[in-house]
Design a protein around this motif. Structure first.
Motif, PDB file in Angstrom:
ATOM      1  N   ALA A 114       0.158  61.359  26.747  1.00 41.70           N
ATOM      2  CA  ALA A 114       1.266  60.566  27.261  1.00 41.70           C
ATOM      3  C   ALA A 114       2.584  61.188  26.856  1.00 41.70           C
ATOM      4  N   HIS A 115       3.625  60.813  27.560  1.00 38.96           N
ATOM      5  CA  HIS A 115       4.949  61.136  27.074  1.00 38.96           C
ATOM      6  C   HIS A 115       5.289  60.112  25.986  1.00 38.96           C
ATOM      7  N   ILE A 116       6.268  60.460  25.179  1.00 35.23           N
ATOM      8  CA  ILE A 116       6.628  59.590  24.075  1.00 35.23           C
ATOM      9  C   ILE A 116       6.960  58.193  24.588  1.00 35.23           C
TER      10      ILE A 116
ATOM     11  N   GLY B  79       2.986  54.563  25.410  1.00 37.52           N
ATOM     12  CA  GLY B  79       2.018  53.630  24.842  1.00 37.52           C
ATOM     13  C   GLY B  79       0.704  54.274  24.448  1.00 37.52           C
ATOM     14  N   LYS B  80       0.755  55.549  24.104  1.00 37.80           N
ATOM     15  CA  LYS B  80      -0.463  56.236  23.683  1.00 37.80           C
ATOM     16  C   LYS B  80      -1.062  55.595  22.427  1.00 37.80           C
ATOM     17  N   THR B  81      -0.209  55.330  21.459  1.00 35.22           N
ATOM     18  CA  THR B  81      -0.692  54.748  20.210  1.00 35.22           C
ATOM     19  C   THR B  81      -1.266  53.356  20.448  1.00 35.22           C
ATOM     20  N   THR B  82      -0.517  52.548  21.174  1.00 36.25           N
ATOM     21  CA  THR B  82      -0.972  51.178  21.437  1.00 36.25           C
ATOM     22  C   THR B  82      -2.283  51.195  22.223  1.00 36.25           C
TER      23      THR B  82
ATOM     24  N   HIS C 106       3.876  65.794  21.885  1.00 42.51           N
ATOM     25  CA  HIS C 106       4.174  65.481  23.266  1.00 42.51           C
ATOM     26  C   HIS C 106       4.743  66.703  23.951  1.00 42.51           C
TER      27      HIS C 106
ATOM     28  N   ASN D 202       0.523  51.921  32.220  1.00 40.33           N
ATOM     29  CA  ASN D 202       0.627  50.908  31.159  1.00 40.33           C
ATOM     30  C   ASN D 202       1.926  50.106  31.313  1.00 40.33           C
ATOM     31  N   LYS D 203       2.057  49.100  30.504  1.00 35.14           N
ATOM     32  CA  LYS D 203       3.276  48.264  30.446  1.00 35.14           C
ATOM     33  C   LYS D 203       3.543  47.521  31.749  1.00 35.14           C
TER      34      LYS D 203
ATOM     35  N   ASP E 113       3.436  44.603  32.154  1.00 35.51           N
ATOM     36  CA  ASP E 113       4.100  43.337  31.829  1.00 35.51           C
ATOM     37  C   ASP E 113       5.620  43.482  31.731  1.00 35.51           C
TER      38      ASP E 113
ATOM     39  N   THR F 102      -1.925  46.585  30.730  1.00 35.33           N
ATOM     40  CA  THR F 102      -1.026  46.642  29.597  1.00 35.33           C
ATOM     41  C   THR F 102      -1.829  46.666  28.314  1.00 35.33           C
ATOM     42  N   ALA F 103      -1.484  47.627  27.492  1.00 38.60           N
ATOM     43  CA  ALA F 103      -2.167  47.736  26.209  1.00 38.60           C
ATOM     44  C   ALA F 103      -1.545  46.761  25.218  1.00 38.60           C
TER      45      ALA F 103
HETATM   46  P1  GDP Z   1       3.526  56.325  22.103  1.00 44.71           P
HETATM   47  O1  GDP Z   1       4.804  56.957  21.660  1.00 44.71           O
HETATM   48  O2  GDP Z   1       3.130  56.827  23.456  1.00 44.71           O
HETATM   49  O3  GDP Z   1       2.419  56.412  21.116  1.00 44.71           O
HETATM   50  O4  GDP Z   1       3.876  54.782  22.381  1.00 44.71           O
HETATM   51  P2  GDP Z   1       3.561  53.479  21.511  1.00 44.71           P
HETATM   52  O5  GDP Z   1       2.148  53.086  21.667  1.00 44.71           O
HETATM   53  O6  GDP Z   1       4.062  53.675  20.136  1.00 44.71           O
HETATM   54  O7  GDP Z   1       4.425  52.419  22.296  1.00 44.71           O
HETATM   55  C1  GDP Z   1       5.824  52.542  22.416  1.00 44.71           C
HETATM   56  C2  GDP Z   1       6.468  51.166  22.481  1.00 44.71           C
HETATM   57  O8  GDP Z   1       6.038  50.478  23.655  1.00 44.71           O
HETATM   58  C3  GDP Z   1       6.064  50.269  21.330  1.00 44.71           C
HETATM   59  O9  GDP Z   1       7.184  49.519  20.962  1.00 44.71           O
HETATM   60  C4  GDP Z   1       4.974  49.396  21.898  1.00 44.71           C
HETATM   61  O10 GDP Z   1       4.901  48.149  21.261  1.00 44.71           O
HETATM   62  C5  GDP Z   1       5.428  49.236  23.330  1.00 44.71           C
HETATM   63  N1  GDP Z   1       4.304  49.037  24.260  1.00 44.71           N
HETATM   64  C6  GDP Z   1       3.126  49.693  24.306  1.00 44.71           C
HETATM   65  N2  GDP Z   1       2.349  49.237  25.282  1.00 44.71           N
HETATM   66  C7  GDP Z   1       3.067  48.266  25.906  1.00 44.71           C
HETATM   67  C8  GDP Z   1       2.800  47.409  27.023  1.00 44.71           C
HETATM   68  O11 GDP Z   1       1.757  47.444  27.668  1.00 44.71           O
HETATM   69  N3  GDP Z   1       3.808  46.535  27.364  1.00 44.71           N
HETATM   70  C9  GDP Z   1       4.975  46.462  26.691  1.00 44.71           C
HETATM   71  N4  GDP Z   1       5.876  45.571  27.085  1.00 44.71           N
HETATM   72  N5  GDP Z   1       5.250  47.245  25.637  1.00 44.71           N
HETATM   73  C10 GDP Z   1       4.316  48.136  25.246  1.00 44.71           C
END
Ligand code: GDP
Length: 430
Positions: free
Chosen positions: A31-33, A36-39, A99, A149-150, A152, A275-276
């Motif tokens: 994923a790009h930063i 939501g890769k971590t979530t 990334h 993702n996201k 929502d 949505t994760a």
């Molecule tokens: P990463 O940088 O790709 O690992 O992204 P993260 O998993 O850390 O998510 C980045 C931000 O997006 C965090 O604040 C998460 O809580 C939020 N986030 C992740 N998934 C979702 C989603 O499905 N919906 C919403 N609204 N926020 C999300």
């Protein structure tokens, strides 16, 4: 002494694999930063930590333990690879670091996985960084599925991301799900293969979801996208195509089989959404991983894939190599230090099997290494194993002189899985 104990244990080692190789999925999440890769990774580990039946998620004490541990230790993202189970499949999630940095480490993580989930943010769609990870996956011929993702979030637009996948990435999307509701009204998805809706329950973590008939107001859209999907997959099978022209629609199993075939051949990329976040759940995404991404024996021809990028990989065709009675070979792709166990060398086993307490040859250095401790990493624990099999992602404890990119193999059949002189690792983006 410790050494004798390990050797004795190895003698009794089971010689049968627990899980047939066609039920393995070695995947990365790219994923790009901030997409939501971590979530997403955390949600995957969370849901695979539970017992699961279609239409229902069981709550149990294991879940609670897991949640406490998750909060206390942040265990989910610390490992280079995590093994989890989903509907009788073993999913190994391999951390795909970085990334934008084109380090050898990123390249190597891509090397050892068989498929990837590309996560996008439904609001911003395909961002420049997503293009970067996409090109990296292209370079290694990694079959992939997309998870928008996201859904929502305010401004979430699944269809816009689908368009951007065409325009910005030049890929052919195979839309296998469409969203039901959006933003704060996002409720779930319509599965365009089964032609059923998957709707999530309440707001608490781990809420149930239900498989129901497609809501009236989504029927037309679902039919439209179902037709598009069929048009895409019938192309992959002459018989099915002929029948289609004569008015026979492929059945669900055929659509699924052809979607899998086309994804692995990289003709198109299945697109899913959800949505994760919070409790909405990633169960349909896990189903997608199992349905569409390849097992280790379905990777057609590693040598030609890697040959294209100038990396020499001395492997027989995947199916032959992966046989348990083939000579052992594995590639070290990450070295980590664990506060409790010491040095851990993460390896992808390509062929044959390896038993704890035996020796393997580091073919790059021509040195024998004693294999002390063999482990499989899970989200909430590490499991000591006696035997590792083809397809496994393992951590070996206490190796003396192995660096990433080196091959461990059977000394009677030495091979070097990768040459160390990489081509220019910088990928040029048009
Ligand atoms: P990463 O940088 O790709 O690992 O992204 P993260 O998993 O850390 O998510 C980045 C931000 O997006 C965090 O604040 C998460 O809580 C939020 N986030 C992740 N998934 C979702 C989603 O499905 N919906 C919403 N609204 N926020 C999300």
């Amino acid at each position: 002494t410790q050494r004798n104990v390990t050797c004795a244990a190895a003698k009794d080692a089971a010689t049968e694999r627990e899980m047939p190789l066609d039920r393995y999925r070695n995947i990365g999440i790219m994923a790009h930063i901030d997409a939501g890769k971590t979530t997403t990774s955390e949600r995957i580990l969370y849901y695979t930590g539970k017992s699961y039946k279609i239409g229902e998620v069981h709550e149990g004490t294991a879940t609670m333990d897991w949640m406490v541990q998750e909060q206390e230790r942040g265990i989910t993202i610390t490992s280079a690879a995590t093994t989890c189970m989903w509907k009788d499949h073993r999913i190994n999630v391999i951390d795909t670091p970085g990334h934008v940095d084109f380090t050898l480490e990123v390249e190597r993580a891509l090397r050892v996985l068989d498929g990837a989930v590309c996560v996008f943010d439904a609001v911003s769609g395909v961002e420049p960084q997503s293009e970067t990870v996409w090109r990296q996956a292209d370079k290694y011929n990694v079959p992939r599925i997309c998870f928008v993702n996201k859904m929502d979030r305010v401004g979430a637009d699944f269809y816009n991301t689908v368009d951007m996948v065409i325009k910005n990435l030049g890929a052919t999307p195979a839309v296998v799900q469409i969203p039901v509701g959006s933003e704060d009204q996002f409720k779930g998805v319509v599965d365009l293969v089964a032609m059923k809706a998957i709707i999530w329950g309440g707001e608490e973590l781990g809420a149930k979801f239900e498989v129901v008939d497609i809501p009236e107001e989504y029927k037309a859209k679902a039919a439209e996208y179902h037709d598009k999907l069929i048009e895409l997959v019938v192309e992959l099978d002459d018989q099915v195509l002929e029948a289609y022209f004569e008015g026979t629609m492929p059945d669900e199993a055929t659509i699924r089989r052809l979607l899998r075939k086309g994804t692995i051949a990289r003709k198109f990329v299945p697109m899913l959404c959800g949505t994760a976040f919070k409790n909405k759940g990633v169960q349909p995404l896990l189903d997608g991983v199992v349905s569409y991404l390849p097992s280790p024996i379905e990777i057609p021809d590693l040598q030609s894939a890697y040959g294209d990028v100038g990396v020499k990989l001395d492997l027989p065709p995947a199916a032959a190599a992966a046989a348990d009675d083939a000579p052992f070979s594995a590639l070290a792709f990450k070295i980590m230090t664990d506060p409790f166990v010491g040095s851990l060398t993460f390896c992808r086993v390509y062929s044959g099997k390896l038993e704890a307490g035996t020796y393997a040859l580091n073919s790059n250095k021509g040195k024998k290494e004693r294999i002390g401790r063999l482990m499989i990493m899970h989200a909430n624990n590490r499991e000591d194993i006696k035997t590792a099999y083809a397809g496994d992602i393992i951590a070996i404890g206490g190796l003396k002189d192995v660096i990433t990119g080196e091959t461990l193999c059977d000394e009677k059949s030495p091979i070097v899985l990768e040459r160390m002189d990489f081509p220019d690792p910088v990928i040029k983006i048009a």
